[in-house]
Design a protein around this motif. Structure first.
Motif, mmCIF file in Angstrom:
data_model
loop_
_atom_site.group_PDB
_atom_site.id
_atom_site.type_symbol
_atom_site.label_atom_id
_atom_site.label_comp_id
_atom_site.label_asym_id
_atom_site.label_seq_id
_atom_site.Cartn_x
_atom_site.Cartn_y
_atom_site.Cartn_z
ATOM 1 N N VAL A 1 -38.427 7.630 -33.180
ATOM 2 C CA VAL A 1 -37.778 6.926 -34.310
ATOM 3 C C VAL A 1 -36.338 7.218 -34.256
ATOM 4 O O VAL A 1 -35.330 6.410 -34.093
ATOM 5 C CB VAL A 1 -38.178 6.865 -35.718
ATOM 6 C CG1 VAL A 1 -37.502 6.288 -36.807
ATOM 7 C CG2 VAL A 1 -39.856 6.455 -35.667
ATOM 8 N N ARG A 2 -35.939 8.465 -33.954
ATOM 9 C CA ARG A 2 -34.445 9.058 -34.175
ATOM 10 C C ARG A 2 -34.164 8.617 -32.661
ATOM 11 O O ARG A 2 -32.872 8.338 -32.580
ATOM 12 C CB ARG A 2 -34.415 10.786 -34.026
ATOM 13 C CG ARG A 2 -34.763 11.198 -35.363
ATOM 14 C CD ARG A 2 -34.604 12.438 -35.376
ATOM 15 N NE ARG A 2 -33.761 13.213 -34.548
ATOM 16 C CZ ARG A 2 -34.005 14.567 -34.039
ATOM 17 N NH1 ARG A 2 -34.920 15.298 -34.436
ATOM 18 N NH2 ARG A 2 -33.179 14.868 -33.070
ATOM 19 N N ALA B 1 -29.822 2.451 -30.680
ATOM 20 C CA ALA B 1 -29.112 1.439 -31.149
ATOM 21 C C ALA B 1 -27.853 1.662 -31.684
ATOM 22 O O ALA B 1 -26.936 0.798 -31.304
ATOM 23 C CB ALA B 1 -30.024 0.859 -32.286
ATOM 24 N N LYS B 2 -27.466 2.768 -32.329
ATOM 25 C CA LYS B 2 -26.296 3.143 -32.718
ATOM 26 C C LYS B 2 -25.231 3.096 -31.371
ATOM 27 O O LYS B 2 -24.156 2.654 -31.530
ATOM 28 C CB LYS B 2 -26.250 4.333 -33.641
ATOM 29 C CG LYS B 2 -26.845 4.191 -34.912
ATOM 30 C CD LYS B 2 -26.879 5.448 -35.589
ATOM 31 C CE LYS B 2 -25.476 6.097 -35.764
ATOM 32 N NZ LYS B 2 -25.703 7.332 -36.675
ATOM 33 N N THR B 3 -25.499 3.757 -30.492
ATOM 34 C CA THR B 3 -24.793 3.812 -29.248
ATOM 35 C C THR B 3 -24.400 2.559 -28.625
ATOM 36 O O THR B 3 -23.315 2.175 -28.242
ATOM 37 C CB THR B 3 -25.375 4.843 -28.365
ATOM 38 O OG1 THR B 3 -26.171 6.142 -28.816
ATOM 39 C CG2 THR B 3 -24.693 4.917 -27.047
ATOM 40 N N LEU B 4 -25.642 1.726 -28.684
ATOM 41 C CA LEU B 4 -25.203 0.264 -27.961
ATOM 42 C C LEU B 4 -24.453 -0.397 -29.034
ATOM 43 O O LEU B 4 -23.525 -1.279 -28.632
ATOM 44 C CB LEU B 4 -26.535 -0.455 -27.961
ATOM 45 C CG LEU B 4 -27.422 0.187 -26.815
ATOM 46 C CD1 LEU B 4 -28.698 -0.671 -26.710
ATOM 47 C CD2 LEU B 4 -26.985 -0.437 -25.371
ATOM 48 N N ALA B 5 -24.417 -0.355 -30.202
ATOM 49 C CA ALA B 5 -23.729 -1.072 -31.301
ATOM 50 C C ALA B 5 -22.068 -0.484 -31.117
ATOM 51 O O ALA B 5 -21.142 -1.360 -31.380
ATOM 52 C CB ALA B 5 -24.123 -0.720 -32.456
ATOM 53 N N LEU C 1 -24.383 -8.334 -26.335
ATOM 54 C CA LEU C 1 -25.209 -8.398 -27.554
ATOM 55 C C LEU C 1 -24.695 -8.600 -28.959
ATOM 56 O O LEU C 1 -23.664 -8.099 -29.208
ATOM 57 C CB LEU C 1 -26.102 -6.909 -27.612
ATOM 58 C CG LEU C 1 -26.745 -6.385 -26.244
ATOM 59 C CD1 LEU C 1 -27.264 -4.978 -26.341
ATOM 60 C CD2 LEU C 1 -27.725 -7.533 -25.909
ATOM 61 N N THR C 2 -25.238 -9.299 -29.830
ATOM 62 C CA THR C 2 -24.851 -9.850 -30.938
ATOM 63 C C THR C 2 -25.515 -9.044 -32.094
ATOM 64 O O THR C 2 -24.982 -9.014 -33.275
ATOM 65 C CB THR C 2 -24.495 -11.065 -31.184
ATOM 66 O OG1 THR C 2 -25.950 -11.727 -30.953
ATOM 67 C CG2 THR C 2 -23.420 -11.854 -30.101
ATOM 68 N N GLN C 3 -26.922 -8.749 -31.626
ATOM 69 C CA GLN C 3 -27.697 -8.063 -32.659
ATOM 70 C C GLN C 3 -28.547 -7.054 -32.021
ATOM 71 O O GLN C 3 -29.100 -7.183 -30.902
ATOM 72 C CB GLN C 3 -28.730 -9.048 -33.597
ATOM 73 C CG GLN C 3 -27.876 -9.937 -34.168
ATOM 74 C CD GLN C 3 -28.759 -11.126 -34.803
ATOM 75 O OE1 GLN C 3 -29.946 -11.225 -34.724
ATOM 76 N NE2 GLN C 3 -28.146 -12.124 -35.451
ATOM 77 N N ILE C 4 -28.847 -5.781 -32.869
ATOM 78 C CA ILE C 4 -29.547 -4.907 -32.196
ATOM 79 C C ILE C 4 -30.623 -4.572 -33.455
ATOM 80 O O ILE C 4 -30.215 -4.153 -34.519
ATOM 81 C CB ILE C 4 -28.733 -3.721 -31.798
ATOM 82 C CG1 ILE C 4 -27.856 -3.921 -30.721
ATOM 83 C CG2 ILE C 4 -29.807 -2.568 -31.324
ATOM 84 C CD1 ILE C 4 -26.933 -2.932 -30.469
ATOM 85 N N ALA C 5 -32.002 -4.589 -33.152
ATOM 86 C CA ALA C 5 -32.957 -4.063 -34.260
ATOM 87 C C ALA C 5 -33.504 -2.918 -33.688
ATOM 88 O O ALA C 5 -34.021 -2.826 -32.607
ATOM 89 C CB ALA C 5 -33.787 -5.309 -34.419
ATOM 90 N N VAL C 6 -34.089 -2.088 -34.592
ATOM 91 C CA VAL C 6 -34.866 -0.953 -34.605
ATOM 92 C C VAL C 6 -36.045 -0.926 -35.560
ATOM 93 O O VAL C 6 -35.799 -1.076 -36.698
ATOM 94 C CB VAL C 6 -34.233 0.399 -34.615
ATOM 95 C CG1 VAL C 6 -34.998 1.620 -34.472
ATOM 96 C CG2 VAL C 6 -32.812 0.291 -33.851
ATOM 97 N N ALA C 7 -37.167 -0.867 -34.889
ATOM 98 C CA ALA C 7 -38.379 -0.574 -35.970
ATOM 99 C C ALA C 7 -38.653 0.924 -36.391
ATOM 100 O O ALA C 7 -38.126 1.779 -35.825
ATOM 101 C CB ALA C 7 -39.900 -0.899 -34.995
ATOM 102 N N LYS C 8 -38.771 0.854 -37.739
ATOM 103 C CA LYS C 8 -38.883 2.222 -38.329
ATOM 104 C C LYS C 8 -40.255 2.870 -38.319
ATOM 105 O O LYS C 8 -40.196 4.055 -38.609
ATOM 106 C CB LYS C 8 -38.445 2.286 -39.910
ATOM 107 C CG LYS C 8 -39.314 1.342 -40.757
ATOM 108 C CD LYS C 8 -39.188 1.240 -41.882
ATOM 109 C CE LYS C 8 -40.234 0.580 -43.034
ATOM 110 N NZ LYS C 8 -39.837 0.353 -44.272
ATOM 111 N N GLY C 9 -41.102 2.352 -37.474
ATOM 112 C CA GLY C 9 -42.238 2.840 -37.241
ATOM 113 C C GLY C 9 -43.464 2.040 -37.172
ATOM 114 O O GLY C 9 -43.313 0.952 -37.283
#
Length: 62
Positions: A50-51, A57-61, A35-43
């Motif tokens: 959301v948490r 996402a942080k764990t995968l990064a 993976l080169t990019q990870i995106a998370v929607a804020k809502g």
């Protein structure tokens, strides 16, 4: 974007999210390190949902 998983289930994000990510990676023939990019929607979504998304996402990064 290579793939996506859409679910309309309202609960159990903490139980369902990682298996869904694992399944998508396998279907695409990828490893998490690919993976080169990870995106998370804020809502919209619950505070907990959301948490969970941000934590995954942080764990995968990492």
């Amino acid at each position: 974007m290579i793939a996506e998983h859409i679910s309309h289930l309202k609960k159990n994000h903490s139980v369902r999210a990682m298996p869904a990510i694992d399944e998508l990676l396998k279907e695409c023939g990828l490893e998490p390190s690919d993976l080169t990019q990870i995106a998370v929607a804020k809502g919209p979504g619950s505070y907990t949902g959301v948490r969970i998304g941000v934590t995954i996402a942080k764990t995968l990064a990492w």
